[in-house]
Motif scaffolding. Structure first.
Motif, PDB file in Angstrom:
ATOM      1  N   LEU A   1      12.323   7.567   5.906  1.00 42.01           N
ATOM      2  CA  LEU A   1      13.447   7.047   5.121  1.00 42.01           C
ATOM      3  C   LEU A   1      14.790   7.438   5.717  1.00 42.01           C
ATOM      4  O   LEU A   1      15.767   6.682   5.619  1.00 42.01           O
ATOM      5  CB  LEU A   1      13.336   7.563   3.680  1.00 42.01           C
ATOM      6  CG  LEU A   1      12.074   7.152   2.901  1.00 42.01           C
ATOM      7  CD1 LEU A   1      12.173   7.651   1.468  1.00 42.01           C
ATOM      8  CD2 LEU A   1      11.877   5.647   2.933  1.00 42.01           C
TER       9      LEU A   1
ATOM     10  N   PRO B   1      17.501   4.698  -0.478  1.00 39.10           N
ATOM     11  CA  PRO B   1      17.335   5.915  -1.282  1.00 39.10           C
ATOM     12  C   PRO B   1      17.775   7.145  -0.506  1.00 39.10           C
ATOM     13  O   PRO B   1      18.063   7.091   0.686  1.00 39.10           O
ATOM     14  CB  PRO B   1      15.823   5.935  -1.544  1.00 39.10           C
ATOM     15  CG  PRO B   1      15.247   5.318  -0.313  1.00 39.10           C
ATOM     16  CD  PRO B   1      16.234   4.260   0.120  1.00 39.10           C
ATOM     17  N   SER B   2      17.793   8.259  -1.187  1.00 40.26           N
ATOM     18  CA  SER B   2      18.097   9.527  -0.529  1.00 40.26           C
ATOM     19  C   SER B   2      16.954   9.902   0.408  1.00 40.26           C
ATOM     20  O   SER B   2      15.773   9.761   0.050  1.00 40.26           O
ATOM     21  CB  SER B   2      18.287  10.625  -1.574  1.00 40.26           C
ATOM     22  OG  SER B   2      18.327  11.905  -0.959  1.00 40.26           O
TER      23      SER B   2
ATOM     24  N   ALA C   1      15.883  12.716   1.104  1.00 37.83           N
ATOM     25  CA  ALA C   1      15.100  13.822   0.522  1.00 37.83           C
ATOM     26  C   ALA C   1      14.513  13.397  -0.813  1.00 37.83           C
ATOM     27  O   ALA C   1      14.747  14.021  -1.852  1.00 37.83           O
ATOM     28  CB  ALA C   1      15.992  15.043   0.358  1.00 37.83           C
ATOM     29  N   SER C   2      13.755  12.334  -0.820  1.00 40.75           N
ATOM     30  CA  SER C   2      13.208  11.807  -2.065  1.00 40.75           C
ATOM     31  C   SER C   2      11.758  12.210  -2.301  1.00 40.75           C
ATOM     32  O   SER C   2      11.139  11.750  -3.241  1.00 40.75           O
ATOM     33  CB  SER C   2      13.322  10.277  -2.073  1.00 40.75           C
ATOM     34  OG  SER C   2      12.712   9.731  -0.912  1.00 40.75           O
ATOM     35  N   GLY C   3      11.206  13.025  -1.435  1.00 39.50           N
ATOM     36  CA  GLY C   3       9.844  13.514  -1.629  1.00 39.50           C
ATOM     37  C   GLY C   3       8.760  12.483  -1.391  1.00 39.50           C
ATOM     38  O   GLY C   3       7.661  12.594  -1.938  1.00 39.50           O
ATOM     39  N   VAL C   4       9.043  11.459  -0.570  1.00 38.58           N
ATOM     40  CA  VAL C   4       8.042  10.436  -0.276  1.00 38.58           C
ATOM     41  C   VAL C   4       7.113  10.955   0.821  1.00 38.58           C
ATOM     42  O   VAL C   4       7.587  11.506   1.825  1.00 38.58           O
ATOM     43  CB  VAL C   4       8.726   9.129   0.172  1.00 38.58           C
ATOM     44  CG1 VAL C   4       7.692   8.093   0.580  1.00 38.58           C
ATOM     45  CG2 VAL C   4       9.608   8.593  -0.943  1.00 38.58           C
TER      46      VAL C   4
ATOM     47  N   ALA D   1       6.504   6.834   3.939  1.00 36.64           N
ATOM     48  CA  ALA D   1       7.828   6.698   4.536  1.00 36.64           C
ATOM     49  C   ALA D   1       7.754   5.926   5.847  1.00 36.64           C
ATOM     50  O   ALA D   1       8.604   5.059   6.124  1.00 36.64           O
ATOM     51  CB  ALA D   1       8.431   8.081   4.755  1.00 36.64           C
TER      52      ALA D   1
ATOM     53  N   ALA E   1      13.873   1.344  -2.939  1.00 42.57           N
ATOM     54  CA  ALA E   1      14.009   2.211  -4.103  1.00 42.57           C
ATOM     55  C   ALA E   1      12.769   3.086  -4.232  1.00 42.57           C
ATOM     56  O   ALA E   1      11.653   2.685  -3.863  1.00 42.57           O
ATOM     57  CB  ALA E   1      14.200   1.375  -5.367  1.00 42.57           C
ATOM     58  N   VAL E   2      12.971   4.291  -4.762  1.00 42.56           N
ATOM     59  CA  VAL E   2      11.887   5.258  -4.940  1.00 42.56           C
ATOM     60  C   VAL E   2      11.833   5.659  -6.402  1.00 42.56           C
ATOM     61  O   VAL E   2      12.828   6.142  -6.961  1.00 42.56           O
ATOM     62  CB  VAL E   2      12.089   6.503  -4.061  1.00 42.56           C
ATOM     63  CG1 VAL E   2      10.963   7.516  -4.306  1.00 42.56           C
ATOM     64  CG2 VAL E   2      12.144   6.122  -2.595  1.00 42.56           C
ATOM     65  N   GLY E   3      10.677   5.437  -7.034  1.00 39.44           N
ATOM     66  CA  GLY E   3      10.435   5.875  -8.401  1.00 39.44           C
ATOM     67  C   GLY E   3       9.000   6.337  -8.500  1.00 39.44           C
ATOM     68  O   GLY E   3       8.576   7.228  -7.773  1.00 39.44           O
TER      69      GLY E   3
ATOM     70  N   VAL F   1       7.312   3.231  -4.212  1.00 40.36           N
ATOM     71  CA  VAL F   1       8.348   2.837  -3.256  1.00 40.36           C
ATOM     72  C   VAL F   1       8.353   1.322  -3.193  1.00 40.36           C
ATOM     73  O   VAL F   1       7.326   0.701  -2.895  1.00 40.36           O
ATOM     74  CB  VAL F   1       8.078   3.434  -1.865  1.00 40.36           C
ATOM     75  CG1 VAL F   1       9.120   2.933  -0.866  1.00 40.36           C
ATOM     76  CG2 VAL F   1       8.104   4.941  -1.927  1.00 40.36           C
TER      77      VAL F   1
END
Length: 382
Positions: free
Chosen positions: A266, A283-284, A286-289, A294, A323-325, A328
């Motif tokens: 990302l 997204p950021s 550092a989104s933990g994907v 990623a 977007a990440v929620g 992805v």
């Protein structure tokens, strides 16, 4: 791969088996040559030959050899009332049936042998001039029956052991074949992965170079500075493609599965979408994907933008939303020629994107966009 077939117990080959049977039958037949000079005479010698000669074929014709030996032994009980050396052929024949024939035929041979033990015991007691009493008959019967039962048990045990070893060998061969198949499938998956990586890297870099080169060629007569900027972009894109290619080759050569450099993710999307005709919502980093998701996100955006540059037309604009929620989601759409664009290369790229997304349990949709252009949408659950 070492298998049980290479460690199984020592066995005679077909030629060795023939030599062993011939040697055994000959060794048993030689002492019978002295029978004509005993009380049994030539009749006893004929019976001895009939009992011993079938042992030459005891392995491959066990039932027939046993039938001949049993018939000769029955004839001996009628013609002679004393034992012969050649009677050793009977337990050998019983062993052969139990070893090389079916279980039912082995049990039948055992039953005939036990009945013969009773008959032989009675004939021997009478032949030696004794009275037909229970004790000597039981003693002779027990001795003969023990020999017959032992021969049958050894044959049945050898047949069971041979079947068990053969089953183990077959199982090991099946395991070896399954392992080879798994290796082949893994190699095919790896080739497909490398092909997808090569396609994404090369197609993206070359499509950018081709677009910039065409623009520079048309703009150079009016504004040489545009050509200079295009050449700078071509140079940078070529260097970037070489760096990615070297990274991929490093991954292939390295024993470390992490390779020589991290895979793009990302955080690398910003450089990928840079350009005057691309609007991006990212997204950021550092989104933990997870790294795999990623990387797939990066490759989907890369392939979609490559198709925009190749097929949408020189004035097309693209919009990228990632977007990440709980999943992805990726959306890349353009306002170019869309479905009317040439299909060369697009099919392979879409196939690679769909394979990547499906591997993470996601879905991918690609097709014409309402109002014109092309739309690529992917969703990968986390």
């Amino acid at each position: 791969m070492t298998t049980l077939a290479h460690r199984q117990p020592w066995r005679l080959g077909p030629r060795g088996e023939r030599w062993f049977d011939a040697t055994l039958a000959t060794a048993l037949l030689l002492p019978a040559l002295a029978i004509p000079f005993t009380d049994a005479g030539w009749a006893g010698f004929g019976l001895a030959v009939a009992q011993l000669v079938p042992l030459f074929w005891r392995r491959h014709h066990a039932v027939l050899a046993y039938a001949v030996v049993a018939t000769a032994s029955a004839a001996q009980a009628v013609l002679l009332d004393t034992p012969l050396w050649s009677q050793v052929a009977f337990p050998v024949a019983v062993y052969s049936v139990a070893r090389f024939a079916s279980t039912g035929r082995g049990l039948a041979a055992l039953g005939v042998g036990l009945c013969g033990a009773v008959v032989a015991a009675i004939r021997w007691v009478l032949g030696f001039g004794g009275d037909l009493e229970a004790d000597p008959v039981v003693a002779y019967t027990t001795t003969i029956a023990t020999i017959v039962v032992s021969a049958w048990a050894l044959g049945a045990l050898a047949r069971t052991r041979r079947a068990y070893v053969d089953a183990l060998v077959e199982r090991s061969e099946q395991i070896r074949r399954d392992a080879e198949q798994q290796v082949a499938l893994a190699a095919a998956d790896e080739r497909a992965r490398i092909a997808r990586e090569m396609h994404d890297v090369v197609a993206h870099g070359l499509s950018t170079i081709v677009v910039q080169a065409d623009g520079a060629r048309y703009a150079a007569p009016q504004d040489p500075t545009v050509a200079a900027d295009a050449l700078a972009t071509i140079s940078a894109t070529g260097r970037e493609a070489l760096v990615e290619m070297r990274r991929m080759l490093g991954l292939l050569r390295s024993e470390d599965p992490t390779g020589t450099r991290p895979q793009p993710g990302l955080a690398d999307l910003a450089g990928l979408v840079a350009g005057d005709h691309v609007a991006a919502t990212l997204p950021s980093p550092a989104s933990g994907v997870p790294d795999g998701v990623a990387l797939t996100t990066y490759r989907v955006v890369q392939e979609a933008l490559t198709n925009v540059r190749r097929h949408a037309g020189p004035d097309a604009h693209a919009r990228v939303e990632v977007a990440v929620g709980d999943a992805v989601t990726v959306l890349v759409e353009d306002d170019g020629r869309g479905a009317s664009a040439p299909a060369d290369g697009r099919g392979l790229g879409l196939l690679g994107m769909r394979e990547r997304v499906t591997a993470h349990g996601g879905t991918l949709e690609a097709g014409p966009r309402p109002g014109g252009g092309w739309r690529v949408a992917a969703r990968m659950p986390l």
